[in-house]
Write an enzyme that holds these catalytic residues in place. Sequence first.
Site, PDB file in Angstrom:
ATOM      1  N   HIS A  48      10.971  27.397  18.808  1.00  0.00           N
ATOM      2  CA  HIS A  48       9.631  27.696  19.300  1.00  0.00           C
ATOM      3  C   HIS A  48       8.548  27.074  18.426  1.00  0.00           C
ATOM      4  CE1 HIS A  48       6.771  29.668  21.817  1.00  0.00           C
ATOM      5  NE2 HIS A  48       7.581  30.613  22.232  1.00  0.00           N
ATOM      6  N   ASP A  85      15.342  19.591  38.355  1.00  0.00           N
ATOM      7  CA  ASP A  85      16.371  19.031  39.237  1.00  0.00           C
ATOM      8  C   ASP A  85      16.982  17.807  38.557  1.00  0.00           C
ATOM      9  OD1 ASP A  85      17.940  17.912  41.201  1.00  0.00           O
ATOM     10  OD2 ASP A  85      16.319  17.617  42.643  1.00  0.00           O
TER      11      ASP A  85
END
Length: 466
Positions: free
Chosen positions: A176, A403
């Site tokens: 992070h 995708d």
Amino acid sequence: MMESLLVRPRCLTVRRGVPMLVSPAAHTPRETKPLSDIDDAEGMRFYSSAIHLYRAAADSSSKQLGVDPARVIREALARALVPYYPLAGRLREEAGRKLVVDCEAQGVLFVDADADITAAELGDVRCPPFPCFDKFILGSTTNATGSEPVINRPLIYMQVTRLQCGGFILGQRVCHCVADAPGAMQFEKVICDLARGATVPKLLVVPAWGRELFMARKPPQPSYPHLEYSEPAGGPAEDRMLMPTTQASSDMMMVPRRFFFGPCEIAELRQRAPPHMRGRCSQFELVAAYIWLGRTAALGYGAGDEVRLSFTVNARGRADVPLPEGFYGNAFAHSVAATTAGELCAGGLGHALELVKKAKSGLTYDYLLSVADLMVLRGRPLFTLLRTFIVSDVRHVGFNTLDFGWGEPIFAGPAKCGEGPFPGVTAYFTMTKNAKGEEGIAVPICLPEDAMEKFQLHMEALTKII
């Protein structure tokens, strides 16, 4: 319908290959890049986990039929690391706990795996936690403070697990410190473009480092109270119910449940809000205020104990925050709504909403610089956890848009209900659908058994457990 979040599919075996380091596919600059004073805060020093589940190639005409997804994603990753070369580096800590990235193309840790299970056997995967998520992501080493070692380690861990049905699971952990959720998604979309056959990355935006924008001023001069980094007033100095400090209290049964807020539930919440607020409250504000109210009552805090709701507010898109296009670092702050347990419960939903809206409106560029100033002056502290409920709204991050050539994922989002070692303190708001196909907000809540019984009474009049 009630469903325990601890239900797991049948015992499964995941056979991992040998982990390998994936470096940029071409030469990249060798340099050192400092993180911002927001990036390197203690509360950022962990790896955020996400999972994506994909179906098998749809039919014989699909160009992905028989193609190994691990190979495709690994090769695309190497090419994507060329423009995003700092993500292949390693963190080093300098004086004052300042973090910098040594960019030497050390690489991202990648492993392929095979599981003896199908996507269908994983059961309900509408929202976190993902079943058996620990099998599909490389192991975590979170410590008792909620942080984990980040120095001189890969900044990204990635596992692609092939399923018996021909589908696959992408599990990843991203440090992070170097990227928030929108920033990580920006990088991963480049991987997707390359995996689908692009010869060069389709950089919708050129990646921008820009961390100097969130460096502390000289001299540092925090100009806000920053409740998120101070202990709340009243009550004991520890919350044994949610943050156990002894073996006896750590053995307490914590019960997880997921709650769904669809169109009907949101409409009902608006009707329960004061008339002057019904048209100016977001769905997030309504749900967060309602849960904070019920959770506080269920935990039975003293009337004079200060309680807080802490939530992340994104700085992207705000006119006064001069972020360069393509910035992929941390660009948010924790806003805090605070009051006493007695005042919150007596004031009801209207009072809770007013507090949430006021806290949400306070994020400015000056506020972010004040956070950076405080980090430097106070040794980069962890935000407080005491009598605080911390929520992150990740509905619009775009997890479901990734995708790689196999279509949209069946599941896409955080692997767990929340980050850190205290499941009762943190929660994600994610987008999902109920059995009717209605889209809404899923909220996982984890509480001690007796508190969960009380909390469910608060919730049952409005929503169902999914």
